[in-house]
Enzyme design. Structure first.
Site, mmCIF file in Angstrom:
data_model
loop_
_atom_site.group_PDB
_atom_site.id
_atom_site.type_symbol
_atom_site.label_atom_id
_atom_site.label_comp_id
_atom_site.label_asym_id
_atom_site.label_seq_id
_atom_site.Cartn_x
_atom_site.Cartn_y
_atom_site.Cartn_z
ATOM 1 N N ASP A 1 1.869 0.606 -15.713
ATOM 2 C CA ASP A 1 2.851 1.503 -14.652
ATOM 3 C C ASP A 1 2.867 3.209 -15.407
ATOM 4 O O ASP A 1 2.719 4.282 -13.971
ATOM 5 C CB ASP A 1 3.648 0.556 -13.503
ATOM 6 C CG ASP A 1 3.917 1.322 -12.672
ATOM 7 O OD1 ASP A 1 2.492 0.914 -11.945
ATOM 8 O OD2 ASP A 1 4.687 1.551 -12.003
ATOM 9 N N GLU B 1 -2.292 -3.379 -5.519
ATOM 10 C CA GLU B 1 -1.306 -4.468 -6.327
ATOM 11 C C GLU B 1 -0.946 -5.506 -6.443
ATOM 12 O O GLU B 1 -0.167 -5.854 -7.551
ATOM 13 C CB GLU B 1 -0.170 -3.794 -4.897
ATOM 14 C CG GLU B 1 0.119 -2.224 -4.109
ATOM 15 C CD GLU B 1 1.050 -1.620 -4.871
ATOM 16 O OE1 GLU B 1 0.994 -2.475 -6.178
ATOM 17 O OE2 GLU B 1 0.622 -0.369 -4.599
#
Length: 229
Positions: free
Chosen positions: A55, A218
């Protein structure tokens, strides 16, 4: 029947209509097994570390994307307030990158050695496609809202009453699950709804496809973090 559907969309907003329509996929992104494992305190440390490292790379790619949305707002938006909302989000990304560096150090992760995994590359590729001058502001702001909202909804679930989130992960969950970030996501949603209300049928189709693409990416990102890709 079609007129009734259009009236409802106008009343509640196109984004709400789409989330209702695609609830299964949205739940898959915001109530993913990785998120549930954080909430119930059973998360594998390796999974969290993978998510954290990947991330960090994603956020670095997210910065130029948000900058491109800001430029599109300047050129295409009929409301000056859009730029202020987007600029506020962009300003917070510097702090976010610093947070990732501090957190990685805490978990013994060398960020300079992290290589993007395929799911991450794919997601960053989607961001890059939205940075094109040909990508409409309406489509880009819909994606921006969706990306931020998935994190807000996911991590807010981990700090709700009754959650057993490990103490060492509380800060992470509060970072995206807090009320202020929720209000920011609401501001982005309001912008998206306003743009979608004025959009052409072609733009609406593109924006809905983009929402679905974001949700799918996602899910893949969470899957990657768990190691099941």
């Amino acid at each position: 029947m079609e007129e009734k559907a259009k009236a409802e969309q106008k009343k509640i907003g196109m984004t709400e209509t789409w989330l209702k329509k695609h609830r299964l996929l949205y739940n898959g992104a915001t109530r993913h097994p990785l998120i549930i494992s954080i909430r119930d305190g059973t998360i594998n440390t390796a999974s969290f570390k993978t998510w954290l490292a990947q991330d960090y790379l994603f956020v670095r790619a997210f910065v130029p994307f948000v900058a491109s949305v800001l430029i599109k707002a300047w050129k295409e938006s009929d409301c000056s307030g859009d730029m202020e909302v987007i600029l506020g989000g962009m300003a917070s990304l510097e702090d976010e990158i610093s947070w990732f560096k501090t957190e990685a150090n805490k978990w013994g992760i060398s960020l300079s050695d992290v290589v993007p995994q395929q799911a991450n590359k794919n997601y960053c590729g989607l961001l890059e496609s939205l940075m094109s001058p040909d990508a409409e502001y309406t489509v880009a702001i819909t994606a921006f809202w969706a990306i931020e909202t998935v994190y807000q909804e996911s991590f807010a679930h981990c700090i709700e009453e009754g959650s057993k989130t490990p103490p060492e992960l509380k800060e992470t969950c509060v970072r995206w699950g807090n009320e202020a970030f929720g209000k920011y996501c609401q501001s982005l949603q309001n912008i998206a709804n306003r743009c979608l209300q004025k959009a052409s049928d072609e733009e609406l189709k593109k924006a809905e496809v983009m929402l679905l693409s974001v949700l799918e990416h996602e899910v893949e990102f969470w899957n990657m973090s768990r190691g099941n890709v």
